[in-house]
Design an enzyme around this catalytic site. Structure first.
Site, short mmCIF file in Angstrom:
data_model
loop_
_atom_site.label_atom_id
_atom_site.label_comp_id
_atom_site.label_asym_id
_atom_site.label_seq_id
_atom_site.Cartn_x
_atom_site.Cartn_y
_atom_site.Cartn_z
N HIS A 171 -2.98 10.37 -0.48
CA HIS A 171 -1.69 10.41 -1.17
C HIS A 171 -1.66 9.23 -2.14
CE1 HIS A 171 -0.13 12.70 2.57
NE2 HIS A 171 -0.55 13.52 1.64
N GLU A 174 0.69 6.08 -2.33
CA GLU A 174 0.66 5.14 -1.20
C GLU A 174 -0.36 4.04 -1.49
OE1 GLU A 174 1.98 8.95 1.49
OE2 GLU A 174 0.08 7.98 1.95
N HIS A 264 -2.57 5.43 5.04
CA HIS A 264 -1.43 5.97 4.29
C HIS A 264 -0.28 4.97 4.21
CE1 HIS A 264 -2.42 10.40 4.13
NE2 HIS A 264 -3.39 9.94 4.91
N GLU A 340 -0.18 4.36 9.11
CA GLU A 340 0.95 4.36 8.17
C GLU A 340 1.50 2.95 8.02
OE1 GLU A 340 2.06 6.93 6.46
OE2 GLU A 340 1.26 8.70 7.51
ZN ZN Z 1 0.41 9.78 3.15
#
Ligand code: ZN
Length: 378
Positions: A171, A174, A264, A340
């Site tokens: 992504h 990010e 991420h 994350e």
């Molecule tokens: Zn992500």
């Protein structure tokens, strides 16, 4: 002192903003959607002509953004030298103009850059790849190319048999994920670091610092040039839609994998956390134990990681097998995880000046490697 209206543009690497109106030092703005997609949340733009004057920047229409919960208690990042990124006074009003983020800032100089998170440019990626590839014992491979023709770089090192994959920025918005990579690669290539020396004896590392370079350069939040969310392409990637995933997964098939970390950022949750592979067909208590043990080690090693806040886990048999962590856990019997990091901050250990930052992301990269060595040895 000038009273001319400010000027705003985003025509640069990872730039994203649409200027709807400017009145003096106030601007009404909107975020451009990812190409061929409805996702939007990443912004990055420059304001000129505001020396010593209070800016009022209103980014509108955010109730329809990818993660509307991401705007509450969020503060925009700002830099005047493009080295140090601090946080600007920011407020969100869901009832104003379809959901409006209002950023207030008084630049000392003529120019200021604003972004959703500290940007990590494609030029900086080239520098990271160049410096790492020159380190002793490192091999560089191009796994394939993106739709816009950018390389999917992989840095390999270590003489051990245990196959470890680290990847980031599926992504592209990010960007903290590539700051994590800068810290991790700096540690892995430090000849004076005993953790790195031991890890490289035990493991073969395959490190993909940017899995979605097109989205990164285009200023996307979540997709590649074709509007594909790459972390939903791992079950059946194609050369037409997701060549980035096809290239990485093919290299994994050729080498195998015992441990995979996919890095991420999370828009809404103010904490660093891990997501695992509950709900895959081959899930078992023993397989879960490998994941839980890593999380416990990391939590003990750094106050910036916790296990209290995170995603709801999938029910048995309900894992989304198009996601990297689930697909790779099932495919290789590996311990896999999605790390994350927050766009906001770690609420247990907040930083008023910077919030969560590139620097803290890099430190998390170093700490995750320390935890990996302990996990491998215990
Ligand atoms: Zn992500």
């Amino acid at each position: 002192m000038t009273s001319l209206p400010i000027m705003i543009d985003a025509a640069f690497d990872s730039g994203n903003i649409e200027v709807l109106a400017i009145d003096g030092t106030c601007a009404r703005l909107a975020i451009r959607k990812d190409n061929l997609s409805d996702f939007y949340q990443w912004f990055h733009f420059r304001v000129a002509g505001a020396r010593g004057r209070e800016l009022e920047l209103k980014i509108t229409g955010l109730n329809a953004s990818a993660y509307p919960d991401g705007w509450t208690d969020y503060r925009a990042v700002v830099s005047e030298d493009r080295e140090y990124w601090g946080r600007a006074e920011t407020a969100f009003d869901t009832h104003e103009d379809g959901g409006t983020l209002t950023i207030r800032y008084r630049p000392q100089g003529d120019l200021a850059w604003f972004a959703y998170f500290t940007p990590f440019s494609w030029e900086r990626h080239q520098d990271l790849v160049a410096q790492t590839a020159l380190a002793d014992g490192v091999e560089h491979r191009v796994l394939g190319h993106s739709l816009d023709g950018r390389s999917i770089d992989c840095l390999e090192m270590g003489e051990g048999p245990r196959q470890v994959w680290l990847m980031a920025r599926q992504h592209p918005g990010e960007s903290m994920a590539e700051w994590w990579m800068e810290g991790a690669l700096d540690r892995l290539t430090d000849p004076a670091d005993p953790v790195a020396r031991k890890l490289r004896r035990l493991c073969r590392f395959h490190v993909v610092p940017n899995a979605n370079p097109d989205g990164s350069v285009r200023g996307h939040l979540r997709t590649n040039a074709a509007g594909a969310n790459l972390n939903r392409e791992w079950e059946s990637p194609t050369a037409e839609r997701s060549p980035e995933v096809l290239a990485i997964r093919s290299a994994m098939d050729a080498n195998g994998a015992e441990f995979v970390m996919d890095v991420h950022g999370d828009e809404a949750i103010p904490a660093v956390f891990l997501a695992g592979y509950e709900g895959i067909p081959s899930w078992s208590d023993a397989r879960q134990a490998g994941f839980d043990r890593y999380a416990a080690i990391l939590q003990r090693r750094t106050p910036d990681f916790q296990t209290r806040l995170g995603y709801a886990v999938a029910s048995p048999g309900k894992a989304n097998m198009t996601m990297a962590t689930n697909q790779l856990a099932e495919r290789f019997g590996a311990v896999t995880m999605t790390l994350e990091m927050p766009f906001k901050d770690n609420i247990d250990l907040p930083c008023a000046a910077q919030g969560w930052s590139g620097e803290r992301s890099a430190q998390m990269g170093r700490d995750c490697l320390g935890a990996l060595l302990e996990w491998l040895e215990s």
